[in-house]
Scaffold this active site. Structure first.
Site, PDB file in Angstrom:
ATOM      1  CG  HIS A 312      -3.448   1.414  -0.761  1.00  0.00           C
ATOM      2  ND1 HIS A 312      -4.132   2.171  -1.690  1.00  0.00           N
ATOM      3  CD2 HIS A 312      -2.271   1.053  -1.361  1.00  0.00           C
ATOM      4  CE1 HIS A 312      -3.412   2.256  -2.794  1.00  0.00           C
ATOM      5  NE2 HIS A 312      -2.285   1.602  -2.625  1.00  0.00           N
ATOM      6  CG  ASP A 369       4.295  -0.820  -0.563  1.00  0.00           C
ATOM      7  OD1 ASP A 369       4.918  -0.984  -1.624  1.00  0.00           O
ATOM      8  OD2 ASP A 369       3.478   0.096  -0.381  1.00  0.00           O
TER       9      ASP A 369
END
Length: 434
Positions: A312, A369
């Protein structure tokens, strides 16, 4: 440049034999900042920060994120507590208005949102005008800005009552727009909202009900969807949120600002990342399910393959939202009876990431996600609807950020500068002489 934020109130910047001081702004938690607002005026220089990775564009009291520690809080409340105890509309109220609501405040807010779920009947023609294969995100962004034409009061961005009505309308109507964009894509009749259902249950009903048969919303599935919306509700100054603020800084109405945020979210590097996760997992399953083979490909510097859903931009520890979503995925798969082969592959990949030095050293942990796409898929959402649902979840955060910006004394028209690297001054040459 030297500065000790804990003990100094200014940073010293040396340019040749000249030294200037720039104020240090202290946050209530997390990063402090060097205020460079006067830098160009005092030195003739600007800063260059591609991707704004080290640039704070605003002061905000909405969301706190500590990527190194894996912490996410809305208005000071840990995401873990909100996910366990709150509904999505309660979290929306918290983000937008600053505090958790009392029961009467929440009841009033839910009633107002419920009252506005219908969209104008003329919008049916709007949906009909798109081609059958139109991407639902394009339809959603267009429909959102198009709604402003029906509500002229939305132009009154400094009228508190008009803004509140606009906020309630947006939260109420975005699920209807999203569901109708899906119905358009699959060629089914549009399903009108049912105000006897909760927020997430109503979205599921509009998505999957058809006039020819009864549709019952599974409460476990509705609960999981509500949880996903909570986890997506805000995430500090990401690309789409920054877009909402930038467009809003022009004093565009809230519909236009949110539509711009939806368009930014559409990108595969932002809201579309969960689609890429599903495609990756499906590819591994189709190849026989050899997880190690694909892990080795991801580690090979000469191979272009990358494992979607790992790492991320901000989190350098385990994404706290991923921990919560993982258990929700198990519940949804059990409730829906969906094929869990992809979930098995996902679990194996997560196990590798937590043990393999390659992933650990690079801080490549599963992000939100990684599991959210599995939940959407198990519910029955096609991959091109994943980001639409993400937009519904992120809507309260966008609204809160827009509202905070509009009320801040430090807000000004967004206008980034650049370092020009093109040709110097040139004289025009007529076409005959070129």
């Amino acid at each position: 440049m030297t500065a000790d934020a804990a003990t100094r109130t200014a940073a010293a910047l040396s340019i040749g034999d000249r030294q200037i001081e720039l104020p240090i702004v202290h946050g209530s938690d997390g990063d402090d900042a060097i205020d460079i607002g006067s830098l160009r005026a005092e030195t003739g220089l600007i800063t260059l920060d591609p991707g704004y990775g080290n640039t704070g564009a605003c002061s905000s009291a909405i969301t706190y994120l500590d990527g190194e520690a894996g912490v996410l809080r809305y208005r000071g409340y840990p995401i873990e507590q909100l996910a366990e105890h709150s509904s999505f509309l309660e979290v929306a109220y918290l983000l937008i208005w600053g505090d958790l609501p009392s029961q009467s405040q929440l009841d009033h807010f839910v009633a107002e949102v419920t009252h506005h779920t219908l969209i104008r009947e003329e919008m049916r023609h709007f949906f009909d005008s798109f081609p059958a294969d139109a991407h639902p995100m394009a339809v959603l962004a267009s429909g959102t800005v198009g709604m402003s034409t029906f509500y002229p009061d939305s132009q009154n961005i400094f009228d508190a009552d008009a803004v509140e009505v606009t906020i309630n309308r947006l939260i109420a109507k975005l699920p209807t727009l999203a569901a109708w964009s899906f119905k358009k894509a699959v060629g089914q009749p549009y399903v009108y909202p049912r105000n006897d259902l909760g927020y997430s249950s109503n979205l599921l009903h509009m998505m999957f009900a058809v006039p020819s048969e009864d549709y019952r919303v599974d409460p476990t599935v509705a609960e999981a969807l509500d949880l996903l919306l909570i986890l997506h509700a805000d995430h500090e100054q990401n690309a789409s949120t920054s877009t909402v603020r930038l467009v809003g800084s022009t004093h565009a109405n809230l519909y236009a600002s949110i539509s711009a945020g939806i368009s930014a979210l559409w990108g595969p590097l932002h809201g579309g990342a969960n689609e890429a996760v599903i495609e990756t997992l499906e590819g591994i399953v189709a190849d026989g399910g050899n997880v190690q083979k694909w892990v080795d490909k991801a580690k090979d510097p000469n191979d272009t393959f990358r494992l979607a859903g790992f790492g991320h931009r901000v989190y350098k520890n385990f994404d706290p939202r991923a921990k919560i979503i993982r258990s929700a995925a198990e519940r949804v798969l059990a409730a829906t009876g969906a094929d869990d082969r992809l979930f098995e592959i996902a679990q194996q990949l997560e196990d590798v990431a937590l043990r393999d030095e390659y992933f650990i050293s690079r801080k490549l942990y599963p992000n939100v996600d990684f599991y959210s796409g599995l939940i959407y898929r198990a519910i029955g959402f096609p991959t091109n609807m994943f980001t639409n649902s993400f937009a519904i979840g992120r809507l309260p955060g966008w609204i809160a950020q827009w509202r905070e910006m509009m009320g801040s004394k430090e807000s000004r028209l967004g206008r980034p500068r650049q370092v020009y690297v093109g040709p110097g001054a040139r004289d025009y040459v007529t076409i005959e002489q070129r």
